[in-house]
Scaffold this motif. Structure first.
Motif, short mmCIF file in Angstrom:
data_model
loop_
_atom_site.label_atom_id
_atom_site.label_comp_id
_atom_site.label_asym_id
_atom_site.label_seq_id
_atom_site.Cartn_x
_atom_site.Cartn_y
_atom_site.Cartn_z
N ASN A 146 -3.49 6.12 2.93
CA ASN A 146 -3.27 4.86 3.64
C ASN A 146 -3.25 5.06 5.15
O ASN A 146 -3.86 4.31 5.89
CB ASN A 146 -1.97 4.20 3.18
CG ASN A 146 -2.13 3.46 1.89
OD1 ASN A 146 -3.08 2.71 1.71
ND2 ASN A 146 -1.20 3.65 0.98
N LEU A 147 -2.52 6.08 5.59
CA LEU A 147 -2.44 6.33 7.03
C LEU A 147 -3.80 6.71 7.61
O LEU A 147 -4.16 6.29 8.71
CB LEU A 147 -1.42 7.43 7.32
CG LEU A 147 0.04 7.05 7.09
CD1 LEU A 147 0.94 8.28 7.19
CD2 LEU A 147 0.49 5.98 8.08
N PHE A 148 -4.56 7.50 6.88
CA PHE A 148 -5.86 7.96 7.38
C PHE A 148 -6.92 6.86 7.29
O PHE A 148 -7.59 6.55 8.27
CB PHE A 148 -6.31 9.20 6.60
CG PHE A 148 -7.54 9.85 7.15
CD1 PHE A 148 -7.45 10.75 8.20
CD2 PHE A 148 -8.80 9.55 6.65
CE1 PHE A 148 -8.58 11.35 8.73
CE2 PHE A 148 -9.94 10.14 7.16
CZ PHE A 148 -9.83 11.05 8.20
N VAL A 149 -7.06 6.26 6.12
CA VAL A 149 -8.15 5.31 5.89
C VAL A 149 -7.84 3.93 6.48
O VAL A 149 -8.65 3.37 7.21
CB VAL A 149 -8.47 5.19 4.38
CG1 VAL A 149 -9.50 4.10 4.12
CG2 VAL A 149 -8.96 6.53 3.85
N PHE A 150 -6.66 3.39 6.17
CA PHE A 150 -6.37 2.02 6.57
C PHE A 150 -5.81 1.90 7.97
O PHE A 150 -6.09 0.94 8.68
CB PHE A 150 -5.43 1.35 5.56
CG PHE A 150 -6.06 1.19 4.20
CD1 PHE A 150 -7.02 0.23 3.98
CD2 PHE A 150 -5.70 2.02 3.16
CE1 PHE A 150 -7.61 0.09 2.74
CE2 PHE A 150 -6.28 1.88 1.91
CZ PHE A 150 -7.24 0.91 1.70
N ARG A 188 0.83 -1.21 0.00
CA ARG A 188 0.00 0.00 0.00
C ARG A 188 0.86 1.26 0.00
O ARG A 188 0.47 2.29 -0.52
CB ARG A 188 -0.92 0.02 1.21
CG ARG A 188 -2.09 -0.92 1.11
CD ARG A 188 -3.21 -0.59 2.06
NE ARG A 188 -2.82 -0.21 3.39
CZ ARG A 188 -3.02 -0.94 4.47
NH1 ARG A 188 -3.58 -2.12 4.39
NH2 ARG A 188 -2.65 -0.49 5.65
N TYR A 189 2.04 1.17 0.59
CA TYR A 189 2.92 2.34 0.70
C TYR A 189 4.03 2.33 -0.34
O TYR A 189 4.43 3.38 -0.83
CB TYR A 189 3.56 2.39 2.10
CG TYR A 189 2.56 2.64 3.18
CD1 TYR A 189 2.21 3.93 3.54
CD2 TYR A 189 1.93 1.58 3.83
CE1 TYR A 189 1.27 4.17 4.52
CE2 TYR A 189 0.98 1.81 4.82
CZ TYR A 189 0.65 3.10 5.15
OH TYR A 189 -0.28 3.33 6.12
N VAL A 190 4.55 1.16 -0.64
CA VAL A 190 5.69 1.02 -1.54
C VAL A 190 5.25 0.19 -2.74
O VAL A 190 5.25 -1.04 -2.68
CB VAL A 190 6.88 0.33 -0.81
CG1 VAL A 190 8.10 0.25 -1.71
CG2 VAL A 190 7.21 1.05 0.49
#
Length: 179
Positions: free
Chosen positions: A134-138, A34-36
């Protein structure tokens, strides 16, 4: 069973490390991707994450499997953010909100696409957008925490999330129209 694996890993049991790896590699890979979005880079980050998990396990206060799982996910997220910062890949778009006005406000219906398709579209977002969404939603982090993690302001985090949602909505709509 997980608590027994943790204890065996603390005793330096290589088989227990392998078993724990096999239990969680798929889920933690998903978090990492999701990040990389680059597969090779994500594999490196995941490997670093597992090294950190195994070396930090002595200090971890094991309570139950959900808290242990959350701890491992947090390590993967942090390692992903470190990678992005070190590689200077974490850029935040500075733009006028008017730039996104070309996207109509009609919400796409995400139920028409699979979770895998949605994750692929998220991976295509610019790094700053992808990271904040990603940080906010997941991960469920508030903007203040995201700001601390990324060394930005809370308003920048909110702006990036807004823009990410708008761009993602456009990508979903375009994707659905292509089908």
């Amino acid at each position: 069973m997980v608590s027994q694996l943790v204890e065996r890993i603390r005793q330096k049991d290589q088989r227990a490390m392998s078993q724990l790896y096999q239990m969680y590699v798929e889920e933690l890979s998903s978090v990492c991707y999701r990040y990389v979005p680059s597969e090779d880079d994500a594999k490196d980050v995941l490997q670093n994450s597992f090294v950190k998990i195994f070396t930090s396990l002595q200090a971890f206060d094991y309570r139950d499997e959900p808290s242990f799982r959350g701890w491992m996910i947090k390590i993967v997220v942090n390692e992903s953010l470190i990678y992005l910062k070190e590689r200077k890949k974490l850029m935040f778009a500075v733009q006028e909100i008017n730039h996104l006005s070309v996207i109509d406000d009609e919400e796409p219906i995400p139920e028409r696409i699979t979770a895998d398709e949605l994750h692929q579209l998220i991976r295509e977002l610019p790094d700053g957008y992808r990271t904040v969404i990603n940080l906010f939603v997941f991960e469920g982090y508030p903007h203040k925490k995201i700001a601390e993690l990324l060394n930005i302001t809370a308003s920048t985090s909110a702006s990036q999330l807004y823009s990410a949602k708008r761009l993602l909505a456009k990508k979903i709509k375009d994707y659905m129209n292509e089908r």
